[in-house]
Design a protein around this motif. Structure first.
Motif, PDB file in Angstrom:
ATOM      1  N   SER A 199       0.833  -1.202   0.000  1.00  0.00           N
ATOM      2  CA  SER A 199       0.000   0.000   0.000  1.00  0.00           C
ATOM      3  C   SER A 199       0.873   1.260   0.000  1.00  0.00           C
ATOM      4  CB  SER A 199      -0.935   0.003   1.208  1.00  0.00           C
ATOM      5  OG  SER A 199      -0.192  -0.042   2.411  1.00  0.00           O
ATOM      6  N   GLU A 200       0.240   2.389  -0.179  1.00  0.00           N
ATOM      7  CA  GLU A 200       0.951   3.662  -0.314  1.00  0.00           C
ATOM      8  C   GLU A 200       1.465   4.142   1.049  1.00  0.00           C
ATOM      9  OE1 GLU A 200       2.941   6.467  -1.631  1.00  0.00           O
ATOM     10  OE2 GLU A 200       1.704   5.560  -3.204  1.00  0.00           O
ATOM     11  N   SER A 219       7.263   1.644  -6.866  1.00  0.00           N
ATOM     12  CA  SER A 219       7.837   0.575  -6.030  1.00  0.00           C
ATOM     13  C   SER A 219       8.513   1.138  -4.791  1.00  0.00           C
ATOM     14  CB  SER A 219       8.838  -0.246  -6.853  1.00  0.00           C
ATOM     15  OG  SER A 219       9.896   0.599  -7.331  1.00  0.00           O
ATOM     16  N   THR A 220       9.034   2.336  -4.881  1.00  0.00           N
ATOM     17  CA  THR A 220       9.734   2.922  -3.731  1.00  0.00           C
ATOM     18  C   THR A 220       8.775   3.453  -2.673  1.00  0.00           C
ATOM     19  OG1 THR A 220       9.884   5.050  -4.887  1.00  0.00           O
ATOM     20  CG2 THR A 220      11.766   3.540  -5.077  1.00  0.00           C
ATOM     21  N   ASP A 228       7.686   0.024   7.718  1.00  0.00           N
ATOM     22  CA  ASP A 228       8.204   1.085   6.855  1.00  0.00           C
ATOM     23  C   ASP A 228       8.577   2.300   7.691  1.00  0.00           C
ATOM     24  OD1 ASP A 228       8.012   3.449   4.766  1.00  0.00           O
ATOM     25  OD2 ASP A 228       8.044   1.581   3.611  1.00  0.00           O
ATOM     26  N   TYR A 229       9.616   3.028   7.248  1.00  0.00           N
ATOM     27  CA  TYR A 229      10.096   4.193   7.981  1.00  0.00           C
ATOM     28  C   TYR A 229       9.137   5.379   7.914  1.00  0.00           C
ATOM     29  CZ  TYR A 229      14.802   2.109   8.252  1.00  0.00           C
ATOM     30  OH  TYR A 229      15.878   1.309   8.525  1.00  0.00           O
ATOM     31  N   ARG A 230       8.231   5.374   6.972  1.00  0.00           N
ATOM     32  CA  ARG A 230       7.387   6.542   6.768  1.00  0.00           C
ATOM     33  C   ARG A 230       6.178   6.507   7.711  1.00  0.00           C
ATOM     34  NH1 ARG A 230       8.728   5.585   0.514  1.00  0.00           N
ATOM     35  NH2 ARG A 230       8.819   3.488   1.416  1.00  0.00           N
ATOM     36  N   LYS A 231       5.072   7.067   7.353  1.00  0.00           N
ATOM     37  CA  LYS A 231       3.948   7.191   8.292  1.00  0.00           C
ATOM     38  C   LYS A 231       3.194   5.876   8.405  1.00  0.00           C
ATOM     39  CE  LYS A 231       3.400  12.156   7.651  1.00  0.00           C
ATOM     40  NZ  LYS A 231       2.506  13.246   7.207  1.00  0.00           N
ATOM     41  N   THR A 509      15.277  -1.627   6.264  1.00  0.00           N
ATOM     42  CA  THR A 509      15.729  -1.711   4.870  1.00  0.00           C
ATOM     43  C   THR A 509      16.171  -3.127   4.548  1.00  0.00           C
ATOM     44  OG1 THR A 509      16.449   0.610   4.956  1.00  0.00           O
ATOM     45  CG2 THR A 509      17.299  -0.756   3.156  1.00  0.00           C
ATOM     46  N   GLU A 510      16.980  -3.699   5.431  1.00  0.00           N
ATOM     47  CA  GLU A 510      17.454  -5.068   5.246  1.00  0.00           C
ATOM     48  C   GLU A 510      16.314  -6.064   5.371  1.00  0.00           C
ATOM     49  OE1 GLU A 510      21.090  -6.860   7.403  1.00  0.00           O
ATOM     50  OE2 GLU A 510      19.339  -7.724   8.420  1.00  0.00           O
TER      51      GLU A 510
END
Length: 597
Positions: A199-200, A219-220, A228-231, A509-510
């Motif tokens: 998802s986004e 994809s990014t 995920d690092y984002r929200k 990330t890993e």
């Protein structure tokens, strides 16, 4: 979360959603014009858009404060207070606020509508019952000095017993071979049952990574399998994998679980959804640690809406029984029946863990400056601090030692200044009894040192340490982590002191490029920082070394965000100064405790 969390945004938008391009000018004529507009309009709602346009047209110089500064907040608060007393209903103002929230791009329509509806009862009830100085209120909300006179009962002190403080005796290290305890600290899980891989992650809302966020456009920007690092908050599979890993890898004697279980979808939460998440976290802890005691503290995200915890004097408007009764049922599987009355009263308690050793859990939401109910009266809500004094005095009289757990660290500026001042005073009085403090909330791997009120030969004596555990959630831009403390005990005359602690993390990330995450040891405190012990004087000395040694400070900062690939760097003197100051500030909103770096 910290000052720019979605929690603060949702509070702030109630005030500032129409004031992005503001100037610092005299606005009293505008309020008079609003009054006339309301009188001439068919409804308050019809008058408000014209009023907003008038402000925007009148203000011609952009305020240096920006969207979240003192002036926009003060002007916005005056506006809301004026409107609230002009006959507008909660629903009218919430609907109008929601439209403006969308218009000015604060968030999506569903978020704006959800936030305004969630906050309306609490905010407008408080506004209708108080005449607080807007500068004072905005100072509390924004963690800035916005001026203004004090709030209701702003200067108050809990009563300390007329008992002489015992002489302070340095804590001696245990003899080689003495038994120790391994204590797991789980902080800020923010479990998201709706997390959706692919998802986004950049959805324009306060929380993304869900099916409702839409499918990722690139994809990014796609949500990874393990987080995920984002929200984005913690996927269920990640939390289950974490607990399975800990249970297989470590011997744990008991667990500290310091709150904030629900996700950050603060616009779309219900009592049922909250309790489902709390029950799920509890169920998983019991599944993976069936014989291990768990000692819990309540977080600010357990409230509906977020940060909302009404004291008894407001229970007729918004009772907390739904939450405190549920927590009593959940927590009592690990606690003693003697804890029931205070858990039901306010989600705080004292429990005997071993002979001569207690854990006291505090509800730190009654120091939370985003808890609007406290603007009605800030004086020791629930009588919790006075109860704490009585518990600590009883422990001192019996020669017992105590660990205190909670959610919001007392030195964090989210904690109201007078509450924090009183807590600090209590801990210093009972410094020989309180052998550890454990908090979460910030999502960072951190600590706060307490100091004696009186300096000796110009040097302050460190008295205590508050440990701030890292978050399980990666929100926002950190790696998930947990901490394990080594504590002296259980044996006759144990000090119950924290001897060392270690933090373990997973690199997202890993992990997202692998079938399953790998958990790594990030650091052990004594080894990484060259500490002779974890006593307060060692931590105080470490702060001085951070100040003079950039390499050592950078090492701390790497631990602070758990070697995240996405966390902002701290390369300016101002950034370093603020972090060092926070380590020296066990008392909130008090820069006098900081030394120059």
């Amino acid at each position: 979360m910290g000052s720019l969390s979605c929690a603060r945004v949702l509070i702030s938008l109630q005030f500032i959603l129409i004031f992005q391009p503001l100037l610092e000018v005299r606005c009293s004529p505008i309020f008079g014009e609003l009054d006339n507009s309301i009188k001439g309009a068919s409804s308050v709602t019809n008058a408000l858009p014209a009023f907003a346009k008038k402000i925007a047209n009148t203000l011609s110089i952009v305020s240096d404060d920006g969207m979240f500064g003192c002036f926009p907040c003060i002007l916005g608060l005056k506006t809301l207070h004026f409107i609230a007393r002009s006959g507008a209903t909660e629903d009218e103002i919430a609907a109008w606020s929601s439209k403006l929230c969308v218009k000015f791009g604060i968030s999506t329509e569903r978020v704006c509508t959800g936030l305004c509806n969630a906050m309306k009862k609490e905010v407008f009830y408080v506004l209708s019952k108080t005449n607080l100085d807007p500068g004072y209120t905005c100072s509390s909300i924004l963690e800035q000095d916005c001026g203004g006179s004090g709030g209701p009962n702003d200067d108050w002190l809990v009563t300390l017993p007329n008992v002489t403080k015992p002489p302070v005796v340095p804590v001696q290290p245990p003899k080689p071979g003495s038994s120790t305890l391994r204590v797991l600290h789980i902080a800020d899980v923010h479990l998201d049952p709706l997390y959706t891989v692919g998802s986004e992650t950049d959805c324009g809302e306060f929380l993304c990574c869900r099916a409702g966020s839409g499918k990722a456009t690139t994809s990014t920007s796609a949500a990874g399998k393990w987080g995920d690092y984002r929200k984005c908050d913690t996927p269920l599979r990640s939390f289950e994998f974490l607990l399975e890993h800990i249970a297989k890898t470590h011997k744990i004697d008991y667990i500290l679980w310091t709150g904030d279980d629900p996700p950050h979808d603060v616009w779309n939460q219900t009592e049922k959804s909250h309790l489902m998440v709390i029950d799920k976290v509890s169920e998983l802890l019991q599944l993976h640690f069936p014989s291990t005691p768990v000692y819990s503290a309540i977080g600010n995200h357990e409230g509906i809406p977020v940060n909302s915890f009404s004291p008894p004097y407001a229970s007729h408007v918004d009772s907390m029984d739904w939450l405190y009764q549920a927590l009593n049922r959940t927590w009592m599987r690990w606690l003693q029946p003697t804890a029931i009355p205070t858990v039901i009263k306010g989600a705080f308690y004292s429990v005997s863990v071993f002979p001569g050793f207690r854990i006291i859990s505090l509800n730190m939401n009654y120091c939370n400056n985003l808890n609007w109910w406290l603007l009605l009266n800030t004086t020791d809500p629930l009588g919790q601090l006075q109860w704490l004094v009585e518990e600590l005095q009883d422990a001192e009289d019996k020669g017992h030692k105590v660990h205190i757990i909670g959610h919001i660290p007392p030195g964090n500026n989210d904690c109201m200044k007078m509450w924090s001042f009183n807590y600090y005073r209590i801990v210093n009085r009972y410094e020989s009894t309180v052998r550890g403090q454990f908090f979460g909330h910030t999502h960072m791997d951190d600590f706060e040192v307490f100091y004696d009120a009186e300096a000796i030969e110009g040097k302050r004596r460190p008295t205590n340490v508050a440990y701030i555990g890292p978050s399980i959630t990666p929100y926002n831009a950190v790696n998930p982590a947990y901490r394990i403390y080594t504590v002296d005990g259980v044996y006759s005359n144990s000090t119950w002191a924290v001897l060392d602690h270690e933090t373990y993390f997973v690199n997202l990330t890993e992990a997202n490029s692998s079938p399953s995450p790998n958990w790594y040891l990030l650091y052990k405190a004594k080894t990484a920082y060259g500490l002779s012990s974890l006593q307060p004087d060692s931590w105080d000395d470490l702060i001085s070394r951070f100040s003079n040694n950039d390499w050592l400070f950078r090492l701390f900062y790497r631990h602070y965000h758990r070697a995240s690939d996405a966390f902002p760097k701290c390369e300016t003197k101002d950034c370093k100064r603020k972090l060092l100051c926070s380590m020296q500030s066990g008392r909130s909103n008090d820069m006098s405790l900081c030394v120059k770096s």
